[in-house]
Design a protein around this motif. Sequence first.
Motif, PDB file in Angstrom:
ATOM      1  N   ARG A  14      31.422  64.223  -9.714  1.00 43.74           N
ATOM      2  CA  ARG A  14      30.589  63.014  -9.194  1.00 43.74           C
ATOM      3  C   ARG A  14      29.258  63.333  -8.918  1.00 43.74           C
ATOM      4  O   ARG A  14      28.252  62.701  -9.217  1.00 43.74           O
ATOM      5  CB  ARG A  14      31.398  62.676  -7.700  1.00 43.74           C
ATOM      6  CG  ARG A  14      30.726  61.389  -7.273  1.00 43.74           C
ATOM      7  CD  ARG A  14      31.555  60.982  -6.020  1.00 43.74           C
ATOM      8  NE  ARG A  14      32.581  60.276  -6.118  1.00 43.74           N
ATOM      9  CZ  ARG A  14      32.887  58.976  -5.987  1.00 43.74           C
ATOM     10  NH1 ARG A  14      31.501  58.221  -5.925  1.00 43.74           N
ATOM     11  NH2 ARG A  14      33.795  58.344  -6.475  1.00 43.74           N
ATOM     12  N   LEU A  17      27.380  63.657 -12.357  1.00 47.92           N
ATOM     13  CA  LEU A  17      26.981  62.329 -12.637  1.00 47.92           C
ATOM     14  C   LEU A  17      25.850  61.543 -11.834  1.00 47.92           C
ATOM     15  O   LEU A  17      25.254  60.770 -12.322  1.00 47.92           O
ATOM     16  CB  LEU A  17      28.370  61.428 -12.525  1.00 47.92           C
ATOM     17  CG  LEU A  17      29.340  61.590 -13.682  1.00 47.92           C
ATOM     18  CD1 LEU A  17      30.872  60.819 -13.523  1.00 47.92           C
ATOM     19  CD2 LEU A  17      28.809  61.429 -14.966  1.00 47.92           C
ATOM     20  N   GLY A  18      25.963  62.040 -10.529  1.00 46.86           N
ATOM     21  CA  GLY A  18      24.751  61.499  -9.497  1.00 46.86           C
ATOM     22  C   GLY A  18      23.533  61.900 -10.274  1.00 46.86           C
ATOM     23  O   GLY A  18      22.661  60.946 -10.153  1.00 46.86           O
ATOM     24  N   ILE A  21      22.382  59.135 -12.371  1.00 45.55           N
ATOM     25  CA  ILE A  21      22.043  57.908 -11.621  1.00 45.55           C
ATOM     26  C   ILE A  21      20.824  57.987 -10.930  1.00 45.55           C
ATOM     27  O   ILE A  21      20.118  56.840 -10.963  1.00 45.55           O
ATOM     28  CB  ILE A  21      23.207  57.707 -10.556  1.00 45.55           C
ATOM     29  CG1 ILE A  21      24.663  57.530 -11.434  1.00 45.55           C
ATOM     30  CG2 ILE A  21      23.137  56.776  -9.738  1.00 45.55           C
ATOM     31  CD1 ILE A  21      24.502  56.021 -12.522  1.00 45.55           C
ATOM     32  N   VAL A  24      18.144  55.534 -12.499  1.00 48.80           N
ATOM     33  CA  VAL A  24      18.651  54.088 -12.250  1.00 48.80           C
ATOM     34  C   VAL A  24      18.192  53.676 -10.851  1.00 48.80           C
ATOM     35  O   VAL A  24      17.612  52.488 -10.620  1.00 48.80           O
ATOM     36  CB  VAL A  24      20.026  53.853 -12.537  1.00 48.80           C
ATOM     37  CG1 VAL A  24      20.513  52.339 -12.260  1.00 48.80           C
ATOM     38  CG2 VAL A  24      20.541  54.268 -13.828  1.00 48.80           C
ATOM     39  N   SER A  28      15.526  50.767  -9.882  1.00 53.00           N
ATOM     40  CA  SER A  28      15.725  49.566  -9.209  1.00 53.00           C
ATOM     41  C   SER A  28      15.209  49.346  -7.904  1.00 53.00           C
ATOM     42  O   SER A  28      15.126  48.423  -7.140  1.00 53.00           O
ATOM     43  CB  SER A  28      17.324  49.184  -8.926  1.00 53.00           C
ATOM     44  OG  SER A  28      17.623  50.340  -7.851  1.00 53.00           O
ATOM     45  N   ASP A 102      23.413  47.955  -1.078  1.00 51.93           N
ATOM     46  CA  ASP A 102      24.619  47.619  -1.998  1.00 51.93           C
ATOM     47  C   ASP A 102      24.625  46.223  -2.398  1.00 51.93           C
ATOM     48  O   ASP A 102      24.515  45.298  -1.520  1.00 51.93           O
ATOM     49  CB  ASP A 102      26.056  47.928  -1.548  1.00 51.93           C
ATOM     50  CG  ASP A 102      27.062  48.001  -2.417  1.00 51.93           C
ATOM     51  OD1 ASP A 102      27.419  47.163  -2.837  1.00 51.93           O
ATOM     52  OD2 ASP A 102      27.501  49.315  -3.029  1.00 51.93           O
ATOM     53  N   PRO A 103      24.673  45.899  -3.813  1.00 48.09           N
ATOM     54  CA  PRO A 103      24.491  44.375  -4.105  1.00 48.09           C
ATOM     55  C   PRO A 103      25.602  43.643  -3.783  1.00 48.09           C
ATOM     56  O   PRO A 103      25.867  42.378  -3.804  1.00 48.09           O
ATOM     57  CB  PRO A 103      24.103  44.341  -5.522  1.00 48.09           C
ATOM     58  CG  PRO A 103      24.791  45.878  -5.810  1.00 48.09           C
ATOM     59  CD  PRO A 103      24.401  46.707  -4.766  1.00 48.09           C
ATOM     60  N   ASP A 104      26.790  44.356  -3.621  1.00 48.06           N
ATOM     61  CA  ASP A 104      28.165  43.580  -3.191  1.00 48.06           C
ATOM     62  C   ASP A 104      28.131  42.899  -2.008  1.00 48.06           C
ATOM     63  O   ASP A 104      27.784  43.431  -0.753  1.00 48.06           O
ATOM     64  CB  ASP A 104      29.328  44.843  -3.303  1.00 48.06           C
ATOM     65  CG  ASP A 104      30.528  44.030  -3.090  1.00 48.06           C
ATOM     66  OD1 ASP A 104      30.559  43.028  -2.883  1.00 48.06           O
ATOM     67  OD2 ASP A 104      31.397  44.707  -3.160  1.00 48.06           O
ATOM     68  N   PRO A 105      28.159  41.616  -2.042  1.00 42.07           N
ATOM     69  CA  PRO A 105      27.832  40.820  -0.821  1.00 42.07           C
ATOM     70  C   PRO A 105      29.196  40.863   0.281  1.00 42.07           C
ATOM     71  O   PRO A 105      29.067  40.375   1.366  1.00 42.07           O
ATOM     72  CB  PRO A 105      27.885  39.281  -1.076  1.00 42.07           C
ATOM     73  CG  PRO A 105      28.566  39.270  -2.673  1.00 42.07           C
ATOM     74  CD  PRO A 105      28.356  40.818  -3.170  1.00 42.07           C
ATOM     75  N   TYR A 106      30.329  41.515  -0.185  1.00 46.09           N
ATOM     76  CA  TYR A 106      31.365  41.709   0.599  1.00 46.09           C
ATOM     77  C   TYR A 106      31.398  43.047   1.506  1.00 46.09           C
ATOM     78  O   TYR A 106      32.121  43.123   2.279  1.00 46.09           O
ATOM     79  CB  TYR A 106      32.561  41.264  -0.002  1.00 46.09           C
ATOM     80  CG  TYR A 106      32.801  40.259  -0.739  1.00 46.09           C
ATOM     81  CD1 TYR A 106      33.169  39.065  -0.015  1.00 46.09           C
ATOM     82  CD2 TYR A 106      32.359  39.818  -2.011  1.00 46.09           C
ATOM     83  CE1 TYR A 106      33.247  37.842  -0.536  1.00 46.09           C
ATOM     84  CE2 TYR A 106      32.388  38.762  -2.706  1.00 46.09           C
ATOM     85  CZ  TYR A 106      32.701  37.591  -2.078  1.00 46.09           C
ATOM     86  OH  TYR A 106      32.853  36.258  -2.432  1.00 46.09           O
ATOM     87  N   ASP A 138      29.307  58.652   1.088  1.00 45.26           N
ATOM     88  CA  ASP A 138      29.229  59.189  -0.323  1.00 45.26           C
ATOM     89  C   ASP A 138      27.889  59.932  -0.372  1.00 45.26           C
ATOM     90  O   ASP A 138      26.986  59.379  -0.053  1.00 45.26           O
ATOM     91  CB  ASP A 138      29.193  58.118  -1.177  1.00 45.26           C
ATOM     92  CG  ASP A 138      29.619  58.570  -2.585  1.00 45.26           C
ATOM     93  OD1 ASP A 138      29.773  59.758  -2.558  1.00 45.26           O
ATOM     94  OD2 ASP A 138      29.703  57.848  -3.441  1.00 45.26           O
ATOM     95  N   ARG A 145      25.010  57.358   0.403  1.00 40.62           N
ATOM     96  CA  ARG A 145      25.570  56.029   0.761  1.00 40.62           C
ATOM     97  C   ARG A 145      25.973  55.894   2.315  1.00 40.62           C
ATOM     98  O   ARG A 145      26.694  56.903   2.510  1.00 40.62           O
ATOM     99  CB  ARG A 145      26.751  55.583  -0.337  1.00 40.62           C
ATOM    100  CG  ARG A 145      27.149  54.367  -0.037  1.00 40.62           C
ATOM    101  CD  ARG A 145      28.132  54.000  -1.199  1.00 40.62           C
ATOM    102  NE  ARG A 145      27.593  53.860  -2.356  1.00 40.62           N
ATOM    103  CZ  ARG A 145      27.215  52.769  -2.977  1.00 40.62           C
ATOM    104  NH1 ARG A 145      27.529  51.375  -2.317  1.00 40.62           N
ATOM    105  NH2 ARG A 145      26.393  52.556  -4.201  1.00 40.62           N
ATOM    106  N   ASN A 153      35.337  47.392   7.324  1.00 38.25           N
ATOM    107  CA  ASN A 153      36.017  48.523   7.088  1.00 38.25           C
ATOM    108  C   ASN A 153      35.651  49.792   8.041  1.00 38.25           C
ATOM    109  O   ASN A 153      36.055  50.572   8.099  1.00 38.25           O
ATOM    110  CB  ASN A 153      35.949  49.157   5.806  1.00 38.25           C
ATOM    111  CG  ASN A 153      36.656  48.301   4.701  1.00 38.25           C
ATOM    112  OD1 ASN A 153      37.738  47.659   5.284  1.00 38.25           O
ATOM    113  ND2 ASN A 153      36.218  48.342   3.371  1.00 38.25           N
TER     114      ASN A 153
END
Lengths: 262, 156
Positions: A14, A17-18, A21, A24, A28, A102-106, A138, A145, A153
């Motif tokens: 991980r 791979l980071g 990333i 990116v 952004s 984080d783009p996830d709205p949830y 993370d 993160r 959560n």
Amino acid sequence: MLADQYLAPIASVRSTLGYLIVPVQWVSSIPGRLGLWAEESAMSHSSLLEDNNRLRLESLVLKQKVQQMIALRAENNRFRELLNTSEQLDDKILVAELIGVDPDPYTHHIIINKGASHGVFVGQPILDAQGLMGQVIDVLPYTSRVLLVADSNHAIPVQVNRNGVRAIAVGSGRLDELNLIYVPDTADIKVGDELVSSGLGSRYPKGYPLGEIIKVEHDPGQPFAYVKAKPSAYLDRSRYVLLVFSMESELPKAVAIQEPES
Amino acid sequence: MMRAYVVILPTFFVALVLAVFPMADLLNYIRPEWVAMTLIFWVLVSPNKAGIFLGFSMGLLLDVLHGDTLGLNALSLSILAYLCMLLQSRMRLYNTVQQGFLIFVLIGLYLLIRFWSESIITGQGKSALLWPSVGSALVWPLWYGLLFSVRRYFRA
């Protein structure tokens, strides 16, 4: 996927791979940094002077408080020695900058620009100038993160500053609201009470402000009281956050010995 | 052969950036699945170069980028790539609007597989399936056109 959940060596995959990333995330975050740069460079001379003056005054006031703090801390440590607890109030702190949301709205995650190479670790508490923001979930080489306290959560053990009543604050999924769960109807919690982290669970350090009670409802049909709090940290506005390295993540003994409330 | 990847990989880079690009709150709910759409495009136009392995590796990157369990997107994108390879000869006959409808179904399946495996592994998943698929289907003609002209320009 099972491997990620149960095997440790995958963490190195991980983080490798980071590295891929990093560009990116850098690209952004360009518009945000561009906006900030434009704002800073378009600021007028007078407002900069004004800012400077205000900050100088603030620093003066804070310096005076620090002088007071030194004496108080020494006194506090003496008292703690008398009580035979070895807890230190001092925590080491690292300043990080928010580089993404984080783009996830949830979910409510943010990305900060400090990672494993700066000593950040999973579970590390994050603060802003007003209070607790969340914890690291993370770690990548240069970024990490953060799970905000308002995420549904997330739960954090807290106590009321006024009388030490303990509770658990769970994120509601909304940035301006936390729910206190399992609060007995008879608990002494009032609107306006300050919540601080209790240090139980040994993840968050003790005594950092979390929020303020905004609503207490007693419904006879429900087994527990309905308590809502407002986070004191600017979860949606803070640009700079503080990473806390608490060396002593020891349980506060005085609290741990007490019987849990029914 | 290598020349093709010089074009393919940058388009995935753009897709990855778009996948985490900050947007207004409301648009966040219909954020298209850029990486999945880019994968579908490449499988569609050059199935001998793009396939399951490409889907797997891009899925791994997406996992790290989103902070998901490693392998979640990798699995779902691999399955998506396989489905596209089955469908590609039929899909090439459609025009982009017709393809858009198929994209809606494919992206929906991809999200569903991701949701299933996530809920099996971690106990809960992101259950937003409908709106991202709609967003992807709406953006597809534009994205297809753009990628197609990129591909033709570089003759990849």
